[in-house]
Write an enzyme that holds these catalytic residues in place. Structure first.
Site, mmCIF file in Angstrom:
data_model
loop_
_atom_site.group_PDB
_atom_site.id
_atom_site.type_symbol
_atom_site.label_atom_id
_atom_site.label_comp_id
_atom_site.label_asym_id
_atom_site.label_seq_id
_atom_site.Cartn_x
_atom_site.Cartn_y
_atom_site.Cartn_z
ATOM 1 C CE LYS A 80 -4.519 0.860 0.288
ATOM 2 N NZ LYS A 80 -5.633 -0.016 -0.088
HETATM 3 P P1 NAD Z 1 -13.546 7.943 -2.123
HETATM 4 O O1 NAD Z 1 -12.572 9.037 -1.885
HETATM 5 O O2 NAD Z 1 -14.096 7.732 -3.490
HETATM 6 O O3 NAD Z 1 -14.801 8.104 -1.123
HETATM 7 C C1 NAD Z 1 -14.687 8.294 0.250
HETATM 8 C C2 NAD Z 1 -16.022 8.852 0.738
HETATM 9 O O4 NAD Z 1 -16.031 8.898 2.165
HETATM 10 C C3 NAD Z 1 -16.319 10.273 0.261
HETATM 11 O O5 NAD Z 1 -17.675 10.370 -0.103
HETATM 12 C C4 NAD Z 1 -16.058 11.127 1.514
HETATM 13 O O6 NAD Z 1 -16.820 12.322 1.527
HETATM 14 C C5 NAD Z 1 -16.517 10.164 2.561
HETATM 15 N N1 NAD Z 1 -16.044 10.463 3.915
HETATM 16 C C6 NAD Z 1 -14.798 10.840 4.311
HETATM 17 N N2 NAD Z 1 -14.795 11.035 5.655
HETATM 18 C C7 NAD Z 1 -16.042 10.768 6.085
HETATM 19 C C8 NAD Z 1 -16.680 10.780 7.351
HETATM 20 N N3 NAD Z 1 -16.008 11.114 8.451
HETATM 21 N N4 NAD Z 1 -17.976 10.440 7.418
HETATM 22 C C9 NAD Z 1 -18.671 10.104 6.305
HETATM 23 N N5 NAD Z 1 -18.147 10.079 5.086
HETATM 24 C C10 NAD Z 1 -16.846 10.411 4.981
HETATM 25 O O7 NAD Z 1 -12.849 6.618 -1.582
HETATM 26 P P2 NAD Z 1 -13.203 5.106 -1.930
HETATM 27 O O8 NAD Z 1 -12.298 4.665 -3.006
HETATM 28 O O9 NAD Z 1 -14.680 4.950 -2.054
HETATM 29 O O10 NAD Z 1 -12.688 4.405 -0.580
HETATM 30 C C11 NAD Z 1 -13.502 4.327 0.586
HETATM 31 C C12 NAD Z 1 -13.011 3.185 1.431
HETATM 32 O O11 NAD Z 1 -13.052 1.989 0.662
HETATM 33 C C13 NAD Z 1 -11.556 3.311 1.917
HETATM 34 O O12 NAD Z 1 -11.450 2.696 3.194
HETATM 35 C C14 NAD Z 1 -10.790 2.512 0.897
HETATM 36 O O13 NAD Z 1 -9.558 2.038 1.397
HETATM 37 C C15 NAD Z 1 -11.779 1.384 0.660
HETATM 38 N N6 NAD Z 1 -11.543 0.659 -0.592
HETATM 39 C C16 NAD Z 1 -11.672 1.272 -1.801
HETATM 40 C C17 NAD Z 1 -11.432 0.527 -2.952
HETATM 41 C C18 NAD Z 1 -11.611 1.115 -4.326
HETATM 42 O O14 NAD Z 1 -11.424 0.364 -5.311
HETATM 43 N N7 NAD Z 1 -11.992 2.364 -4.454
HETATM 44 C C19 NAD Z 1 -11.045 -0.810 -2.863
HETATM 45 C C20 NAD Z 1 -10.948 -1.404 -1.610
HETATM 46 C C21 NAD Z 1 -11.190 -0.640 -0.473
#
Ligand code: NAD
Length: 419
Positions: free
Chosen positions: A106
């Site tokens: 990561k």
């Molecule tokens: P992203 O940046 O697209 O979305 C994150 C969202 O969370 C945004 O809408 C933001 O406003 C919101 N957010 C941030 N702080 C917040 C809070 N305190 N309360 C409520 N909402 C809040 O990110 P993503 O890619 O969707 O990733 C989100 C999670 O999923 C992370 O933990 C990431 O590691 C995990 N993840 C993502 C992927 C991927 O392919 N995108 C894969 C595996 C895991």
């Protein structure tokens, strides 16, 4: 969101919890609790006004026993060495539970990209790619998107790597746009695995997902796709969603896709016309719903919030959204939690499909990608529930780690002793 729990310590505790049910030597286990190596670097770029700024960045290569290191790159002001270590460790167990031939890695840059121009973000990204070049590669370490990074950043990293190496190597990074060697279905893959895990979980527990009320915390890539697919493919009823500006609620449910359009247009889910009222994020997490999907950042549910969680089932789209203390409370109160390393593994699984396609220079249809993903997630779900039953475990997270650690340890021990 609590900043009490150190995510790296959470990871180590999760490994210890599972190891209690495994016949693994203490010294072998110790090796699985620390990254093999970490790159820590300072990226200095010229801003648009001619001044210089320096950004700290990390890449952690946690374990490569089962294949090349694999994992995303996050841009966030809260990125830290321990966070990157934890996230890279979770990747090891995620690739193992879904049984794809990768290890875990990561990376992250301490930056709030919204405060910089596109050109500045591109310069930071290319600077990081230059630092990463000696340690990444199609057979070594394959980064991907994470919070605040997407196709654009992946395309820049691929381009920088290929120019510096004077080659074409689209498989050096995944999550690329289609014309840069991306895979159909990659953007939706994480949310799709969350939807599939929810479907399997409800079926396993003998609950009806049709009409079930659903709350989603975090409405980015993972959360918004999960919400839409739960609605479209499972007939779930999305009643609440949130982002960093707040939460919206409508007991009768609303159109999850329209809420995402509203967020894209206005920057936030708040103010969406399909909502009846606005809530705080804490209120969303403690709603009396059938399914809660945390999809924001780690430590969203700490012990205090866990005491008030009233959802029947939690499916983790985010990485590490529940602290170990909170996990114990949820187990005690019989909230069924289906862990991140399965429920958001669609991203890395379709990244694996993307890498396979890049290496074969032969591209699949979206239908084939989705079918293969469904097979991987349902097989992993079955392995998890088998371990849960065979070991008489108290929660599904421990079951996932029991399966995953076994696979990593087997690969390590089959490699023999070196040096
Ligand atoms: P992203 O940046 O697209 O979305 C994150 C969202 O969370 C945004 O809408 C933001 O406003 C919101 N957010 C941030 N702080 C917040 C809070 N305190 N309360 C409520 N909402 C809040 O990110 P993503 O890619 O969707 O990733 C989100 C999670 O999923 C992370 O933990 C990431 O590691 C995990 N993840 C993502 C992927 C991927 O392919 N995108 C894969 C595996 C895991």
């Amino acid at each position: 969101m609590s900043d009490e729990a150190n995510p790296f310590e959470s990871l180590q505790e999760q490994i210890d919890d599972a190891a209690a049910h495994l016949d693994v030597r203490e010294d072998v286990l110790e090796r699985l609790k620390h990254p093999e190596r970490i790159l820590e670097t300072n990226l200095t770029i010229e801003l648009d006004d001619g001044s210089l700024e320096t950004f700290k960045a990390f890449r952690s290569q946690f374990n490569g026993d089962r294949g090349p290191y694999k994992g995303g790159i996050r841009y966030h002001p809260g990125v830290s060495r321990d966070e990157v270590k934890a996230l890279s460790g979770w990747m090891v167990y995620k690739t193992a539970i879904v049984d794809i031939p990768y290890g875990g890695g990561k990376g992250g840059i301490v930056i709030d990209p919204r405060e910089y121009s596109d050109a500045e973000v591109e310069r930071v990204t290319r600077s990081f790619a230059t630092e990463l070049r000696p340690i990444i590669g199609e057979n070594k370490d394959i980064p991907a998107p994470d919070v605040n990074t997407g196709q654009r950043e992946m395309n820049w990293i691929k381009d920088t790597y290929e120019k510096l190496e004077n080659t074409t190597a689209p498989g050096v990074i995944t999550g690329k746009a289609l014309d840069s060697g991306g895979s159909a279905g990659r953007v939706e893959a994480t949310g799709r695995s969350t939807m599939l895990t929810a479907r399997e979980a409800f079926q396993y527990l003998g609950k009806d997902i049709e009409g079930a009320s659903v709350a989603v915390q975090g409405y980015g890539n993972a959360g918004s796709v999960a919400a839409r697919l739960i609605e479209e493919e499972l007939d779930g009823r999305v009643v609440a969603v949130s982002d960093s500006s707040g939460a919206i609620y409508n007991e009768d449910g609303f159109d999850a896709a329209a809420a995402k359009d509203h967020k894209d247009e206005t920057g936030s889910v708040t103010g969406f016309e399909g909502a009846e009222e606005e809530l705080t994020n804490e209120e969303l997490l403690t709603l009396d719903v059938d399914l809660l999907v945390p999809a924001a950042l780690e430590n969203a549910i700490d012990a205090d919030i866990a005491e008030d969680v009233r959802a029947d089932v939690v499916v983790e789209a985010a990485n590490g959204p529940i602290t170990p203390d909170a996990d114990d409370i949820l187990t005690e109160s019989e909230v069924e939690v289906f862990p991140d390393i399965l429920a958001n593994a669609g991203g890395v699984t379709v990244s694996y499909f993307e890498w396979v396609q890049n290496r074969q220079r032969f591209y699949w249809t979206e239908e084939r990608v989705n079918d293969e993903l469904e097979r991987v997630i349902t097989e992993a779900f079955d392995a998890l529930t088998d371990a849960y039953e065979e070991n008489d475990l108290s929660n599904f997270r421990t079951a996932a780690y029991v399966v995953a650690i076994r696979r990593v340890v087997d690969a390590f021990q089959q490699g023999g002793s070196w040096p």
